[in-house]
Enzyme design. Structure first.
Site, mmCIF file in Angstrom:
data_model
loop_
_atom_site.group_PDB
_atom_site.id
_atom_site.type_symbol
_atom_site.label_atom_id
_atom_site.label_comp_id
_atom_site.label_asym_id
_atom_site.label_seq_id
_atom_site.Cartn_x
_atom_site.Cartn_y
_atom_site.Cartn_z
ATOM 1 N N LYS A 74 -3.821 62.608 72.868
ATOM 2 C CA LYS A 74 -2.810 62.024 74.077
ATOM 3 C C LYS A 74 -4.073 61.067 74.927
ATOM 4 C CE LYS A 74 0.800 63.811 76.138
ATOM 5 N NZ LYS A 74 1.617 65.320 76.408
ATOM 6 N N TRP A 82 1.128 59.812 72.826
ATOM 7 C CA TRP A 82 0.499 60.408 71.976
ATOM 8 C C TRP A 82 -0.503 59.148 70.788
ATOM 9 C CZ3 TRP A 82 0.844 65.305 71.957
ATOM 10 C CH2 TRP A 82 2.152 66.043 72.398
ATOM 11 N N GLU A 102 3.856 80.674 55.604
ATOM 12 C CA GLU A 102 4.762 81.266 56.627
ATOM 13 C C GLU A 102 6.286 80.384 55.685
ATOM 14 O OE1 GLU A 102 2.191 79.770 57.999
ATOM 15 O OE2 GLU A 102 1.877 80.876 59.305
ATOM 16 N N THR A 132 -2.512 84.278 55.752
ATOM 17 C CA THR A 132 -2.390 82.558 55.987
ATOM 18 C C THR A 132 -4.449 82.624 56.699
ATOM 19 O OG1 THR A 132 -2.551 83.008 58.972
ATOM 20 C CG2 THR A 132 -0.764 82.067 57.313
HETATM 21 P P1 AMP Z 1 -1.209 76.720 54.305
HETATM 22 O O1 AMP Z 1 -0.426 78.038 56.210
HETATM 23 O O2 AMP Z 1 -2.547 76.989 55.474
HETATM 24 O O3 AMP Z 1 -0.511 75.860 53.607
HETATM 25 O O4 AMP Z 1 -1.330 75.802 56.357
HETATM 26 C C1 AMP Z 1 0.211 75.497 56.472
HETATM 27 C C2 AMP Z 1 0.207 73.726 57.195
HETATM 28 O O5 AMP Z 1 -0.949 73.149 56.542
HETATM 29 C C3 AMP Z 1 1.040 73.385 57.908
HETATM 30 O O6 AMP Z 1 1.381 73.655 59.353
HETATM 31 C C4 AMP Z 1 1.052 71.289 58.229
HETATM 32 O O7 AMP Z 1 0.365 71.585 59.821
HETATM 33 C C5 AMP Z 1 0.032 71.131 57.141
HETATM 34 N N1 AMP Z 1 -0.031 71.044 55.851
HETATM 35 C C6 AMP Z 1 1.017 71.576 54.965
HETATM 36 N N2 AMP Z 1 2.019 70.209 53.884
HETATM 37 C C7 AMP Z 1 1.684 69.412 54.939
HETATM 38 C C8 AMP Z 1 1.873 67.948 54.668
HETATM 39 N N3 AMP Z 1 2.551 67.100 53.171
HETATM 40 N N4 AMP Z 1 1.330 66.731 55.776
HETATM 41 C C9 AMP Z 1 0.405 67.372 56.920
HETATM 42 N N5 AMP Z 1 0.915 68.361 57.294
HETATM 43 C C10 AMP Z 1 1.290 69.188 55.976
#
Ligand code: AMP
Length: 542
Positions: free
Chosen positions: A436, A441, A331, A186
């Site tokens: 917050k 929120w 993940e 990640t």
């Molecule tokens: P990554 O592992 O780098 O793909 O990051 C995953 C994170 O990206 C998620 O936990 C979210 O915070 C954000 N994320 C992915 N898809 C979306 C979505 N459609 N809307 C909002 N946040 C997203």
């Protein structure tokens, strides 16, 4: 009592055989070269994957050694995707956009022994190589291997020379479906990147989900444009899913800018495409200035960050192309939820469903957890952290104990939102990124989307900044479209109609460019730091 069913392992080798056999002649991988494209039938991809496996055996890859890739999306990367796991080794897709010290960390942490590198990336890779402690062989694809100066103990090979003369069939071993197939770290905006290890079983099941009608509905009739990098959450599963069902795949290689993306779409006529919102914003801007025929696209998948409704509407109203919003994480393989609205819903209600993060499929269980660890109802109102579990969700990180991220066998996503009674997730923030204000929120995502709805705004980022009275208030950082002018007061007035009065931001700043992470998402950590360091010119409205 056990079933009478055969216990056939789910494996990448089956995907490889299906794509290169029955679909071998009809499906192709099409790699953009800048001016045009080069094509390779899946039958050839299968033969070359066998040759690559033989070559890797020759280099001593006899077990579950890690074979890294430092590559763009192209045909050779697809060959590695298929060959490495099928022979029983582990594919490690290195994210070329990580900071150099993070890249060194992940390659050493995963103990990569062989790395396949695109020649165009050698200048970057060459700087890392002396720091990579376990790498013994580097295979250079698409250029001159002599361009890489190898440290002592490292052998450099040319991809094509290595494949030449190798047998075009390989007796793929029968593997335990739970064994490691591929790994991805990640991007880790905090601490060190964390490794997620996918199994053959998880990839197989996830690929089926990608192809399901209420997933990305990928079929043999499709030509998928995989803009999302193969080093970012396995290109959202597209390469394996495409090979599984015999969909052709268009690979942009290093040409990820709006202009070539539009050009390759007009030339290669993909039926679907997948990328993060930033990419699509750029594509739309380019299309407005330089129209091209993109009518081949039946659907565009947007995920990786929240899709602004204005982006969805422009695609649909201007080009007649529906946008499919999806949520996921490295993940979660990554498909976690898909926003296909229920049948019969129309009007504003329909947009509400489509702009949500969507409904997790049967393979992903979701729950919301509030403060004090209580599980919250799916009532469309209760806000908590989203937790997920299922056969393609990671249960831990590779060689890295992080119990904080797991909760009774569920993955804590760090994403915060609510779930409707019919199972649609609406994210309102990230756990570490919520504002917050006075105990209430405020959704930074919601504010961003609304500000980005203003015609003069190209991008808007919202972070929480300390405030004496309210403890935190939103700060909006705005990137204007080329040649456009608007001031903070005007933007605030623009929001006034659609945002509760107490949520209207008073802090505004105009920045030339939005800081982004290695995978193109808003880097709020950096923006927060710029703010804390007094680098932003902030206007405070009364
Ligand atoms: P990554 O592992 O780098 O793909 O990051 C995953 C994170 O990206 C998620 O936990 C979210 O915070 C954000 N994320 C992915 N898809 C979306 C979505 N459609 N809307 C909002 N946040 C997203």
């Amino acid at each position: 009592m056990f079933s009478t069913m055969q216990d056939a392992p789910l494996s990448i080798a089956r995907i490889l055989e299906q794509g290169s056999g029955p679909h071998g002649a009809s499906a192709q991988v099409i790699t953009w070269t800048g001016e045009g494209s080069r094509r390779r039938a899946y039958a050839d991809v299968g033969r070359r994957a066998a040759q690559l496996a033989h070559a890797l055996r020759g280099l001593g890859v006899t077990g579950d050694q890690r074979v890294g890739t430092f590559m763009w999306n192209n045909a050779e990367h697809l060959e590695a995707y298929l060959a490495v796991p099928s022979m029983g080794a582990v594919l490690h897709t290195l994210n070329i956009r990580l900071f150099p010290e993070q890249l060194v960390y992940v390659a050493n942490h995963a103990e990569d022994e062989v790395v396949l590198v695109d020649a165009t990336l050698l200048p970057l890779f060459g700087k890392l190589l002396p720091e990579l402690k376990t790498v013994r062989h580097v295979i250079v694809s698409g250029g001159d291997k002599a361009a890489l100066e190898a440290p002592k103990g490292v052998e450099v090979h040319g991809y094509e020379e290595l494949l030449a003369g190798q047998p075009v069939e390989f007796d793929w071993p029968e593997l335990d479906e739970r064994s490691a197939a591929a790994m991805c770290y990640t991007s880790g905006t905090t601490a060190n990147p964390k490794g997620v290890v996918y199994s053959h079983r998880s990839i197989y099941l996830h690929s089926m989900q990608v192809c399901m009608t209420d997933g990305m509905a990928l079929s043999q009739a499709d030509r998928a444009l995989a803009v999302v990098p193969m080093f970012h959450a396995m290109s959202w599963g597209l390469p394996y899913a495409a090979f599984m069902v015999g969909a052709s795949i268009v690979m942009p290689d290093r040409f990820l800018q709006p202009e070539p993306l539009v050009k390759m779409t007009a030339a290669e006529r993909p039926t679907m495409a997948a990328a993060v919102p930033t990419i699509w914003q750029g594509v739309l801007q380019h299309l407005a200035a330089d129209p091209h025929d993109v009518s081949s696209l039946r659907e565009v998948v947007v995920g990786g960050a929240a899709c602004p409704p204005s982006l969805m509407k422009t695609f649909e109203e201007k080009y007649g192309i529906p946008v499919l919003h999806a949520w996921g994480m490295t993940e979660t393989s990554p498909l976690g939820s898909v926003a296909r609205p229920p049948a019969g819903v129309t009007g504003e209600q329909l947009w509400k469903y489509r702009a949500s993060q969507g409904r997790p499929p049967a393979g992903v269980q979701a729950r919301l957890v509030g403060d004090d660890d209580q599980v919250l109802p799916w009532d469309g109102e209760s806000v908590g952290e989203l937790e997920v579990r299922g056969p393609w969700i990671t249960a831990s990180y590779y060689g890295d104990d992080d119990p904080e991220k797991f909760h009774d066998g569920w993955l804590r996503t760090g994403d915060v939102g609510h779930i409707s009674p019919d199972g649609f997730v609406q994210l309102t923030d990230r756990a570490k990124d919520v504002i917050k204000s006075g105990g209430e929120w405020i959704s930074s995502v919601d504010l961003e989307n609304k500000v980005m709805g203003h015609p003069a705004v190209a991008e808007a980022m919202v972070i929480g900044v300390p405030d004496e009275k309210w403890s935190e208030r939103p700060l909006v950082a705005v990137v204007l479209r080329d040649g456009q002018q608007v001031d903070a007061a005007e933007l605030r007035d623009f929001l006034a109609g659609s945002v509760a009065k107490w949520q209207l931001p008073e802090y505004w700043t105009f920045i030339p460019e939005a800081p982004k992470t290695s995978v193109g998402k808003f880097d709020k950590k950096r923006l927060r730091k710029q703010h804390a360091d007094g680098e932003l010119d902030v206007t405070r409205l009364g």
